[in-house]
Enzyme design. Structure first.
Site, short mmCIF file in Angstrom:
data_model
loop_
_atom_site.label_atom_id
_atom_site.label_comp_id
_atom_site.label_asym_id
_atom_site.label_seq_id
_atom_site.Cartn_x
_atom_site.Cartn_y
_atom_site.Cartn_z
N SER A 1 -3.37 2.20 -0.36
CA SER A 1 -3.23 0.93 0.36
C SER A 1 -1.92 0.88 1.15
O SER A 1 -1.89 0.41 2.29
CB SER A 1 -3.31 -0.25 -0.60
OG SER A 1 -2.29 -0.20 -1.58
N GLU B 1 0.73 -7.26 1.56
CA GLU B 1 -0.07 -7.00 0.37
C GLU B 1 0.11 -8.10 -0.67
O GLU B 1 -0.84 -8.49 -1.36
CB GLU B 1 0.27 -5.63 -0.23
CG GLU B 1 -0.72 -5.21 -1.30
CD GLU B 1 -0.76 -3.72 -1.55
OE1 GLU B 1 -1.44 -3.32 -2.51
OE2 GLU B 1 -0.14 -2.95 -0.78
N ASP C 1 6.04 1.52 -2.97
CA ASP C 1 4.99 2.29 -2.32
C ASP C 1 5.18 2.32 -0.80
O ASP C 1 5.09 3.37 -0.17
CB ASP C 1 3.63 1.70 -2.66
CG ASP C 1 3.31 1.79 -4.14
OD1 ASP C 1 4.07 2.45 -4.87
OD2 ASP C 1 2.31 1.20 -4.56
#
Length: 385
Positions: free
Chosen positions: A128, A160, A172
């Site tokens: 993602s 997100e 991330d």
């Protein structure tokens, strides 16, 4: 899918060639799990697996999205109508980036986007984040926004968190946007300072394997959110801004102050000891002793399994089997509840370790795992033109 293939598919879909092609990698976290949303330390590196995007801007407020990896036609959205919680499909990730950029005041007026990815979805390897970062980088370049990798990562995290509804930390997106080839990224998630740590295992006769258990997970589900809330409660009970503020030397005293809050005690103990493990790994790598990080990885897995309780039988089986077959260290990586493990091994032991894990899964009547070497790779970049 290579840059030219993505270009050709974009042209088929939209009737004209894209204005550019970009790529952003997935990541694997060497050490430092569930510390990023506690203002702690992490140490990821980028994988060669990447999400590639062919993109052209639009001026009419239309966002068109297509993925080679989704069995769906081109999705057409209106940028003015983008709002958190309105999309529960894969398109929420790129649409969320557009929404976050616009919310921050950047004049993004639409785009045509075609995406293709080699990052395994649901494997704890940040598929993602790779999707978000590649879209953000492309729009940053096309619209001349002048944002650096760190700022793009923050916007992607906001997308997100707020748009998709997944309470992830900053690791991330920063790894995907900012990692360098041949290095692991030592990131302080509080002040966002980062340092590239040389990580060339092949020069030492070592390999780091990723074992994808093929057990899928979802960060937006309740277990991850519950643990994050528990960490916040622990910090509040201890009177600190974040668990990062509890020094390792003060852990016993902090645990004593939590009294009978056993669930919170477990979470606190993991975060504080994990931050210390990240620092130990940094010290060992900078001292030129990569083999010595093996036991630290094993300690990290035990903490994630027993205190944070985010492992699963398939991850535990991977770690136990790899160690029994001669691996120097192993641990689950990523958010947990499935996904992948990392295994540090001598190059000469890789075939035996890989075979042992595969045979253990077969004996347990589990789907065969996917195993590959993790090679520290470069972060997000423009491929064409």
């Amino acid at each position: 899918m290579g840059a030219q293939q993505v270009t050709d598919r974009f042209t088929e879909l939209y009737g004209t060639a894209p204005q550019g092609v970009w790529a952003a990698p997935g990541r694997v976290n060497l050490i430092g799990e569930h510390t990023d949303y506690n203002d702690g330390f992490v140490m990821p590196f980028a994988l060669p697996h990447r999400t590639t995007a062919a993109v052209s801007p639009r001026t009419d407020g239309i966002l068109r999205l297509h993925s080679a990896d989704a069995d769906a036609p081109v999705a057409e959205l209106t940028v003015d109508a983008l709002a958190p919680g309105t999309d529960r499909t894969w398109t929420a990730y790129p649409a969320g980036v557009v929404w976050a950029l616009r919310e921050a005041g950047h004049p993004v007026t639409g785009a045509d986007i075609h995406l293709s990815s080699t990052v395994p979805a649901g494997a704890g390897l940040s598929s993602s984040a790779a999707l978000e970062v590649v879209v953000a980088l492309a729009l940053n370049d096309l619209y001349g926004l002048g944002l650096d990798g760190g700022r793009l990562a923050l916007l992607c995290r906001h997308a997100e968190n707020a748009y998709v509804g997944a309470p992830v930390g900053i690791m991330d997106q920063t790894a995907s946007a900012c990692c360098e080839a041949g290095h692991a990224l030592f990131l302080d998630t509080r002040d966002l300072t980062r340092r590239q740590i040389p990580f060339d295992l092949s020069a030492e006769g070592l390999r780091l394997l990723v074992v994808d258990t093929r057990v899928e997970h979802s960060h937006s589900q309740g277990e991850y959110g519950w643990r994050r809330a528990g960490c916040e409660k622990g910090a509040a009970l201890l009177g600190v801004g974040a668990l990062r503020d509890i020094p390792h030397s003060g852990l016993d005293a902090a645990l004593a102050r939590l009294g009978d809050e056993e669930e919170i005690r477990r979470l606190v103990r993991h975060v504080v000891t994990e931050n210390a493990r990240v620092r130990r790994v940094v010290d060992l790598l900078e001292a030129g002793d990569p083999r010595a990080i093996g036991p630290v990885l094993v300690e990290g897995h035990a903490s994630l399994r027993d205190d944070f309780r985010v492992s699963c039988p398939e991850l535990d089986l991977t770690v136990e089997t790899a160690l029994a077959a001669g691996a120097l260290g192993a641990r689950m990586t990523g958010g947990g509840f499935g996904g992948s493990a990392v295994v540090l091994a001598e190059e000469t032991d890789v075939p035996a370790v890989t075979a042992a894990v595969r045979e253990a899964f077969a004996a347990a009547d589990l789907t065969a795992p996917r195993t590959f070497e993790a090679v520290p790779s470069e972060g997000a970049r423009r491929l064409l033109p």
